[in-house]
Write an enzyme that holds these catalytic residues in place. Sequence first.
Site, PDB file in Angstrom:
ATOM      1  N   TYR A  31       0.842  -1.205   0.000  1.00  0.00           N
ATOM      2  CA  TYR A  31       0.000   0.000   0.000  1.00  0.00           C
ATOM      3  C   TYR A  31       0.877   1.255   0.000  1.00  0.00           C
ATOM      4  CZ  TYR A  31      -3.018   3.701   1.775  1.00  0.00           C
ATOM      5  OH  TYR A  31      -3.678   4.902   1.942  1.00  0.00           O
ATOM      6  N   SER A 113      -4.291  13.242   7.202  1.00  0.00           N
ATOM      7  CA  SER A 113      -5.208  12.841   6.123  1.00  0.00           C
ATOM      8  C   SER A 113      -6.601  12.600   6.698  1.00  0.00           C
ATOM      9  CB  SER A 113      -4.699  11.544   5.489  1.00  0.00           C
ATOM     10  OG  SER A 113      -5.735  10.900   4.782  1.00  0.00           O
ATOM     11  N   GLN A 134      -6.094  17.576   5.921  1.00  0.00           N
ATOM     12  CA  GLN A 134      -6.338  17.326   4.492  1.00  0.00           C
ATOM     13  C   GLN A 134      -7.722  16.734   4.284  1.00  0.00           C
ATOM     14  OE1 GLN A 134      -6.370  13.875   3.172  1.00  0.00           O
ATOM     15  NE2 GLN A 134      -7.031  14.648   1.179  1.00  0.00           N
ATOM     16  N   TYR A 136     -10.602  15.243   1.244  1.00  0.00           N
ATOM     17  CA  TYR A 136     -11.121  14.954  -0.096  1.00  0.00           C
ATOM     18  C   TYR A 136     -12.575  15.389  -0.057  1.00  0.00           C
ATOM     19  CZ  TYR A 136      -7.156  11.771  -0.953  1.00  0.00           C
ATOM     20  OH  TYR A 136      -5.907  11.232  -1.132  1.00  0.00           O
ATOM     21  N   THR A 162      -7.384  18.052  -1.427  1.00  0.00           N
ATOM     22  CA  THR A 162      -6.673  17.286  -2.456  1.00  0.00           C
ATOM     23  C   THR A 162      -7.606  17.054  -3.641  1.00  0.00           C
ATOM     24  OG1 THR A 162      -5.338  16.238  -0.753  1.00  0.00           O
ATOM     25  CG2 THR A 162      -5.417  15.126  -2.891  1.00  0.00           C
ATOM     26  N   ARG A 171      -4.021   0.001  -8.461  1.00  0.00           N
ATOM     27  CA  ARG A 171      -2.719  -0.313  -7.853  1.00  0.00           C
ATOM     28  C   ARG A 171      -2.650  -1.822  -7.730  1.00  0.00           C
ATOM     29  NH1 ARG A 171      -3.537   3.993  -3.509  1.00  0.00           N
ATOM     30  NH2 ARG A 171      -3.578   5.871  -4.782  1.00  0.00           N
ATOM     31  N   LYS A 257      -4.220  20.817  -3.226  1.00  0.00           N
ATOM     32  CA  LYS A 257      -3.107  19.872  -3.435  1.00  0.00           C
ATOM     33  C   LYS A 257      -3.353  18.984  -4.658  1.00  0.00           C
ATOM     34  CE  LYS A 257      -0.714  16.092  -0.986  1.00  0.00           C
ATOM     35  NZ  LYS A 257      -1.245  14.845  -1.531  1.00  0.00           N
ATOM     36  N   HIS A 281       0.922  13.226  -6.516  1.00  0.00           N
ATOM     37  CA  HIS A 281       0.438  12.267  -5.520  1.00  0.00           C
ATOM     38  C   HIS A 281       1.443  11.122  -5.337  1.00  0.00           C
ATOM     39  CE1 HIS A 281      -3.423  11.643  -3.299  1.00  0.00           C
ATOM     40  NE2 HIS A 281      -2.908  10.454  -3.106  1.00  0.00           N
ATOM     41  N   ARG A 284       1.019   8.003  -7.699  1.00  0.00           N
ATOM     42  CA  ARG A 284       0.065   6.942  -7.358  1.00  0.00           C
ATOM     43  C   ARG A 284      -1.238   6.995  -8.144  1.00  0.00           C
ATOM     44  NH1 ARG A 284       1.016   4.510  -2.424  1.00  0.00           N
ATOM     45  NH2 ARG A 284      -1.059   4.500  -1.537  1.00  0.00           N
TER      46      ARG A 284
HETATM   47  C1  FNR Z   1      -0.656   9.306   0.003  1.00  0.00           C
HETATM   48  N1  FNR Z   1      -1.011  10.601  -0.377  1.00  0.00           N
HETATM   49  C2  FNR Z   1      -2.171  11.156   0.112  1.00  0.00           C
HETATM   50  N2  FNR Z   1      -2.501  12.437  -0.203  1.00  0.00           N
HETATM   51  C3  FNR Z   1      -3.608  13.007   0.291  1.00  0.00           C
HETATM   52  O1  FNR Z   1      -3.857  14.170   0.003  1.00  0.00           O
HETATM   53  N3  FNR Z   1      -4.432  12.300   1.138  1.00  0.00           N
HETATM   54  C4  FNR Z   1      -4.181  11.016   1.481  1.00  0.00           C
HETATM   55  O2  FNR Z   1      -4.933  10.413   2.244  1.00  0.00           O
HETATM   56  C5  FNR Z   1      -3.027  10.404   0.935  1.00  0.00           C
HETATM   57  N4  FNR Z   1      -2.737   9.099   1.229  1.00  0.00           N
HETATM   58  C6  FNR Z   1      -1.540   8.558   0.822  1.00  0.00           C
HETATM   59  C7  FNR Z   1      -1.187   7.267   1.216  1.00  0.00           C
HETATM   60  C8  FNR Z   1       0.041   6.755   0.854  1.00  0.00           C
HETATM   61  C9  FNR Z   1       0.423   5.383   1.325  1.00  0.00           C
HETATM   62  C10 FNR Z   1       0.946   7.522   0.083  1.00  0.00           C
HETATM   63  C11 FNR Z   1       2.310   6.996  -0.282  1.00  0.00           C
HETATM   64  C12 FNR Z   1       0.589   8.777  -0.347  1.00  0.00           C
HETATM   65  C13 FNR Z   1      -0.089  11.407  -1.181  1.00  0.00           C
HETATM   66  C14 FNR Z   1       0.900  12.145  -0.278  1.00  0.00           C
HETATM   67  O3  FNR Z   1       0.256  13.144   0.457  1.00  0.00           O
HETATM   68  C15 FNR Z   1       2.019  12.815  -1.091  1.00  0.00           C
HETATM   69  O4  FNR Z   1       1.473  13.548  -2.153  1.00  0.00           O
HETATM   70  C16 FNR Z   1       2.994  11.781  -1.646  1.00  0.00           C
HETATM   71  O5  FNR Z   1       3.221  10.750  -0.721  1.00  0.00           O
HETATM   72  C17 FNR Z   1       4.307  12.473  -1.977  1.00  0.00           C
HETATM   73  O6  FNR Z   1       5.212  11.596  -2.520  1.00  0.00           O
HETATM   74  P1  FNR Z   1       6.359  10.857  -1.661  1.00  0.00           P
HETATM   75  O7  FNR Z   1       6.977  11.899  -0.758  1.00  0.00           O
HETATM   76  O8  FNR Z   1       5.701   9.744  -0.927  1.00  0.00           O
HETATM   77  O9  FNR Z   1       7.272  10.379  -2.742  1.00  0.00           O
END
Ligand code: FNR
Length: 391
Positions: A31, A113, A134, A136, A162, A171, A257, A281, A284
């Site tokens: 995950y 989050s 944060q 959604y 976001t 995924r 975001k 993101h 992802r």
């Molecule tokens: C996220 N990200 C994310 N963003 C957000 O706005 N709400 C969320 O709930 C989540 N959940 C989430 C879960 C996981 C497991 C990951 C890896 C990422 C995105 C996160 O805020 C951010 O944009 C990225 O993780 C940035 O990239 P790096 O630093 O992980 O490479």
Amino acid sequence: MDNSDLASRYPLVSDLAVRAKQRMPNFAWEYLDSGTGLETAIGRNRAALDSVLITPRFMRGELQPDLSTTLFGKKWQAPFGVAPIGLTGMMWPGGELMLAKAARDHGIAYCLSSFACEGPEAVGAVAGDHGWFQLYTMGDKTAEEDVLRRADASGFATLIVTVDVPVSSTRERQKKAGLGRRPAISLSQLAQLAMRPSWVVATARKGKPTLATVQKYYPGASMSQIGRLLDASKLGMTGIEDIKRIRKSWKKPLVIKGVMHPEDARLCLELGADGVVVSNHGARQLDAVPAAIDALPAIADAVGSKMAVLYDSGIRTGLDIARAIALGADFVLVGRPFIYGIATAGAEGGSHVANILSADLANNMVQIGVGTLAGLRDAEIVRAPVNEAWR
Ligand code: FNR
């Protein structure tokens, strides 16, 4: 493990990632680690960051790097914070509270989050004025309003909406690892857990993870049922009217975001946002997305003098933070590395990541020949593609 032990055993974020993978159950690791589709965008983020070169300047005498910055009316000890990460407490039990405390101790921001395993009430009490929340956008506007009211009442200083998850992404690794599959714990997951005793003990102590912010609106539903109900209810399908409505009700700083196009950044400005996070993101959502760092300069040019420009996606070192600031970011968010930290060493692991990033940023500022973040913005940038043979 104390700080000097951590520093000698895990000097780099990549060292923490190796250890975290050994300590987390496979479904939690997949995950965290997953990209989307064929997962090319993760490598693109890394290669693009590596291609940002900064020409050093010398003969500037003694430099004492000052990492502090002011954003949204508050002084931060360093120009980075913890990105919002859903299900943090599933990946490492109690992770949200550990990271909120580490952030406060280091004078950096912690963004909770709306899909974390702790709600705003518990995290707000620990994060204090270092907490950002944060959201959604939700199909159920009454619930959304209530979430915002709770975040505000719990002391969160800044709201991040976001917008880059208009629908869940595919995924495949996550699916193969069984996340979200029924029954909740399969035989193969039980076998994984047998090999992850620290996670099992910590989870048993903390209790079963829940989606603490949104659970209230789905009484009796399990975590995966809530996920499916939210997906079916237009979660994250944000439109202009949503931002207008939120802007009206949320009186504190508002940040959008997931912005990748300068026109979208201009729209955020027109709608009254105080900042944008340039982000894909963490690679992802869309595997064909450009590297987030490549989107940053045009967005900083378009709106940087009128609103805050934040950056995330792929930051693994203090040098990466310097690169983003040199390309126009005011502030940087860091996601996966903080989870590697807590999965490796609990609460100390979160602090250790903040230490690694701060020390590396300070060292690289001196290498570059600047003592302030403003100096970084004036540094000379060269872009050169990475030759894979150099790694
Ligand atoms: C996220 N990200 C994310 N963003 C957000 O706005 N709400 C969320 O709930 C989540 N959940 C989430 C879960 C996981 C497991 C990951 C890896 C990422 C995105 C996160 O805020 C951010 O944009 C990225 O993780 C940035 O990239 P790096 O630093 O992980 O490479």
